[in-house]
Design an enzyme around this catalytic site. Structure first.
Site, PDB file in Angstrom:
ATOM      1  N   GLU A  83       4.729 -10.188  15.680  1.00 46.43           N
ATOM      2  CA  GLU A  83       4.163 -10.722  16.909  1.00 46.43           C
ATOM      3  C   GLU A  83       4.676 -12.159  17.127  1.00 46.43           C
ATOM      4  O   GLU A  83       5.122 -12.537  18.202  1.00 46.43           O
ATOM      5  CB  GLU A  83       2.643 -10.685  16.820  1.00 46.43           C
ATOM      6  CG  GLU A  83       1.940 -10.911  18.138  1.00 46.43           C
ATOM      7  CD  GLU A  83       0.414 -10.858  17.983  1.00 46.43           C
ATOM      8  OE1 GLU A  83      -0.260 -10.864  19.023  1.00 46.43           O
ATOM      9  OE2 GLU A  83      -0.081 -10.829  16.842  1.00 46.43           O
ATOM     10  N   ARG A 131       0.819  -1.221   0.000  1.00 50.04           N
ATOM     11  CA  ARG A 131       0.000   0.000   0.000  1.00 50.04           C
ATOM     12  C   ARG A 131       0.848   1.265   0.000  1.00 50.04           C
ATOM     13  O   ARG A 131       0.381   2.326  -0.399  1.00 50.04           O
ATOM     14  CB  ARG A 131      -1.009  -0.028   1.163  1.00 50.04           C
ATOM     15  CG  ARG A 131      -2.100  -1.086   0.937  1.00 50.04           C
ATOM     16  CD  ARG A 131      -3.133  -1.084   2.051  1.00 50.04           C
ATOM     17  NE  ARG A 131      -2.609  -1.636   3.285  1.00 50.04           N
ATOM     18  CZ  ARG A 131      -2.733  -2.903   3.675  1.00 50.04           C
ATOM     19  NH1 ARG A 131      -3.386  -3.781   2.920  1.00 50.04           N
ATOM     20  NH2 ARG A 131      -2.221  -3.303   4.825  1.00 50.04           N
TER      21      ARG A 131
END
Lengths: 253, 182
Positions: free
Chosen positions: A177, A140
């Site tokens: 994560e 993006r």
């Protein structure tokens, strides 16, 4: 304060004014403003936006000399553009996994004026600042980076996932994560001493932006600022940028 | 055909800025690398201008770009002609409701997705990518737009590999390219 902010007509303080057509909502800086979407519009963007609400908390930069009363006309103009931009962003719950409220900028791209205003806000900030490199993070960042680069006369450097760029690359690993990921840049895309921006649609934990900055700095580039449309303020990604300034249009809590 | 652009003086520079990387992503493939074009602000601007000059004033309201390099060329064109930009993506990247189109690869299949509601019926659209090879991806992109009721006016790419005859795979839709690579 660096050379960049000194030349800006706005400096950093927070005036939170969200104005929607016939309504004005004044918020204190720590509250969340909920915006009611207007009744049906014929645009694709409006049709896609989930009703009733998008929660935003906008940071508007106000000149430090002004009292917090009547915004100047230029501030009001920036104000309106940012409010419209914020409203055009769609939130998708539980994507890509349960519990995540995904900030979807594709609805902003469906609104030519809002998309143009988004780019203009960055271009106004960065033109004439001797920036020769705009680096955009896949994918993006590829949507917002090139129009900015073109408008300010800089080159565009794509920062990509592994094995996408052909030829020689340098890589930077960063933690997720769970596990790690990698971002790559072409060898020779940038020269030492060039001044660069790093662009992405959104900053969350800051891991990707930090890796992108590292790639540029490893080859001697001066990263002037990181710029995103959206910041997820609670995730404190700003603090992961080793003191580099971050500029965002919309801060979402 | 790219005949219309053969005489434009900007084209040779654009072509010279494209780097060919042999044996990427696998042996035998001469990869057309547009990243070097993006490192030259004037050549990049000229590339966009050539498309914008062609499509301005043609009542095009949609520019669809194919992930990921179509995201580099599509948005500047969309912004300049006042159209919306629609990203066409690999599976599971777009959040919310999507429509999917499968297409055939050399080995196996792949899938391209578009958001439901991004396009309205009868809108006039362009499909943009950096390069057309076999035409499979562009064809899938066109199908997505047409299934949503849009009219695909033209497909536009920086580079065409004519030997792969991708042009023939576009169901008669016109294709406009700046550079041919033989």
């Amino acid at each position: 304060m660096n050379a960049l902010t000194q030349n800006l007509s706005f400096q950093i303080s927070t005036v939170n004014i969200v104005r929607r057509k016939d309504q004005s909502h004044l918020t204190n800086r720590n509250s969340v403003t909920s915006l009611q979407l207007p009744p049906s519009s014929s645009s694709s963007a409006a049709n896609l936006l989930r009703r009733p609400l998008i929660y935003i908390h906008t940071h508007i930069r106000a000149h430090s000399d002004q009292q917090q009363e009547e915004p100047s006309s230029s501030m009001a103009a920036v104000d309106d553009r940012i409010a419209a931009i914020a409203e055009s962003i769609r939130i998708i719950p539980d994507f890509p996994k349960p519990g995540i409220m995904f900030q979807d900028i594709t609805t902003l791209l469906l609104d030519p004026k809002a998309f143009k205003d988004t780019i203009d806000l960055f271009v106004e900030r960065y033109k004439d600042k001797n920036i020769s490199v705009v680096a955009g993070v896949e994918a993006r960042g590829f949507i917002f980076g090139p129009p900015i680069a073109l408008a300010i006369g800089a080159k565009f450097v794509p920062m990509r996932k592994p094995n996408k760029l052909p030829g020689e690359v340098i890589s930077e690993e960063y933690t997720l994560e769970y596990g790690t990921d990698k971002i790559e840049m072409h060898v020779g895309a940038v020269q030492a001493g060039e001044r660069a921006l790093v662009i992405d649609d959104l900053i969350a934990t800051g891991g990707t932006l930090c890796a992108a900055m590292n790639l540029l700095e490893r080859v001697g580039v001066d990263v002037v600022e990181c710029a995103c449309v959206i910041e997820l303020a609670e995730l404190k990604g700003r603090e992961r940028l080793r003191g580099k300034p971050l500029f965002v249009l919309v801060s979402s809590t | 055909m790219s005949a219309l652009t053969d005489d434009d003086s900007r084209i040779p520079t654009i072509k010279s800025k494209i780097r060919v990387v042999p044996d990427f992503p696998k042996p035998g493939i001469m990869f057309q690398d547009i990243t070097t074009l993006l490192l030259d602000p004037k050549a990049f601007k000229d590339t966009i201008d050539l498309f914008v000059e062609r499509y301005t004033g043609k009542n095009i309201s949609v520019v669809a770009g194919i992930e990921a390099r179509g995201f580099i060329f599509g948005p500047p064109i969309a912004l300049a002609i006042g159209a919306k930009f629609i990203p066409l993506r690999k599976p599971r990247k777009l959040p919310g409701d999507v429509i999917s189109e499968k297409y055939v690869l050399e080995y196996g299949t792949d899938c391209l997705e578009m958001h439901v509601g991004a396009v309205e019926p009868d809108e006039r659209a362009l499909v943009v990518d950096d390069l057309i090879a076999t035409g499979g991806t562009l064809c899938a992109a066109m199908n997505l737009l047409e299934r949503a009721g849009a009219e695909v006016v033209e497909c536009a790419c920086v580079i065409e590999i004519p030997d792969l005859k991708g042009r023939d795979r576009l169901n008669g839709k016109p294709l406009y390219v700046l550079v041919e690579s033989h």
